[in-house]
Design an enzyme around this catalytic site. Structure first.
Site, mmCIF file in Angstrom:
data_model
loop_
_atom_site.group_PDB
_atom_site.id
_atom_site.type_symbol
_atom_site.label_atom_id
_atom_site.label_comp_id
_atom_site.label_asym_id
_atom_site.label_seq_id
_atom_site.Cartn_x
_atom_site.Cartn_y
_atom_site.Cartn_z
ATOM 1 N N CYS A 23 0.818 -1.227 0.000
ATOM 2 C CA CYS A 23 0.000 0.000 0.000
ATOM 3 C C CYS A 23 0.847 1.272 0.000
ATOM 4 C CB CYS A 23 -0.952 0.015 1.197
ATOM 5 S SG CYS A 23 -2.183 -1.272 1.076
ATOM 6 N N HIS B 101 -13.506 8.899 -8.547
ATOM 7 C CA HIS B 101 -12.435 9.029 -9.546
ATOM 8 C C HIS B 101 -11.435 10.134 -9.196
ATOM 9 C CE1 HIS B 101 -14.797 6.228 -11.884
ATOM 10 N NE2 HIS B 101 -13.734 6.045 -12.646
ATOM 11 N N HIS C 58 -2.081 3.069 -5.915
ATOM 12 C CA HIS C 58 -3.015 2.044 -6.386
ATOM 13 C C HIS C 58 -4.449 2.556 -6.202
ATOM 14 C CE1 HIS C 58 -2.822 1.392 -2.044
ATOM 15 N NE2 HIS C 58 -4.015 0.842 -2.132
ATOM 16 N N GLU D 150 -13.450 -1.551 1.238
ATOM 17 C CA GLU D 150 -12.304 -1.282 0.373
ATOM 18 C C GLU D 150 -12.140 -2.418 -0.637
ATOM 19 O OE1 GLU D 150 -8.382 0.851 1.902
ATOM 20 O OE2 GLU D 150 -8.166 -1.312 1.940
#
Ligand SMILES: [Zn+2]
Length: 143
Positions: free
Chosen positions: A22, A70, A26, A129
Site C-alpha cells: 500500500c 475518480h 493504487h 475497500e
C-alpha cells in the site's frame, strides 16, 4: 428500523510509509453503504418512508460522490502525497485532500462528516475497500 442504500465509487491513493504494497500508488473500487434511522413520515407523498431512497441518492451524490469519485485522495500532512497532488492539480485532474492518512478507517470518518450535516437521519455507514475488507462508523471516535 434502519434503511440503507449502497453506492460504488473509485479512488486512487497510497499510504506513504506503509510497510507493504500500500506504499505504492493504487486504486480501489469502494462500496459505501449508508444507513438511516428515524420515524416514518406520517403524511404527504413520502408517507410511510423514513427518507425517500431517491433523496438519499441525490444527497450522497452531491455531498460525497461528486467530490471523491475518480479522485486521487491524499493526506494533506504528507509531503510525497502533496507533491503528487500538486502535479495532478496542475493537469486539472480531480483530487481530494484530507487530514490524515487515507486508510479506510480515516476515509469512513471523512465521508461520515460530509453526510452527517446533510442527512439528519444518518445512523452509520459502512465502507468496503474490497469484498473482504470493510469498516463501519457510527459517529463515535477514539481520538
Ligand atoms: Zn489502498
Amino acid at each position: 428500523m434502519n434503511i440503507s442504500k449502497e453506492f460504488e465509487f473509485d479512488m486512487a491513493h497510497l499510504l506513504d510509509g506503509h510497510d507493504g504494497k500500500c506504499n505504492n500508488l493504487h486504486g480501489h473500487t469502494y462500496k459505501l453503504i449508508v444507513y438511516l434511522e428515524g420515524p416514518l413520515i406520517k403524511e404527504g407523498p413520502k408517507a410511510g418512508m423514513i427518507v425517500d431512497y431517491g433523496d438519499i441518492k441525490k444527497s450522497v451524490k452531491k455531498n460525497v460522490l461528486s467530490k471523491i469519485d475518480h479522485s486521487f485522495i491524499y493526506n494533506l500532512k504528507n509531503k510525497t502525497e502533496c507533491e503528487i497532488a500538486k502535479i495532478l492539480i496542475k493537469e486539472d485532474k480531480k483530487v481530494y485532500p484530507m487530514e490524515g492518512r487515507t486508510t479506510a478507517e480515516n476515509i469512513v470518518k471523512e465521508i461520515f462528516s460530509l453526510l452527517n450535516t446533510n442527512i439528519p437521519e444518518l445512523s452509520r455507514i459502512i465502507l468496503k475497500e474490497s469484498n473482504s475488507s470493510s469498516v463501519e462508523f457510527w459517529g463515535l471516535d477514539y481520538d
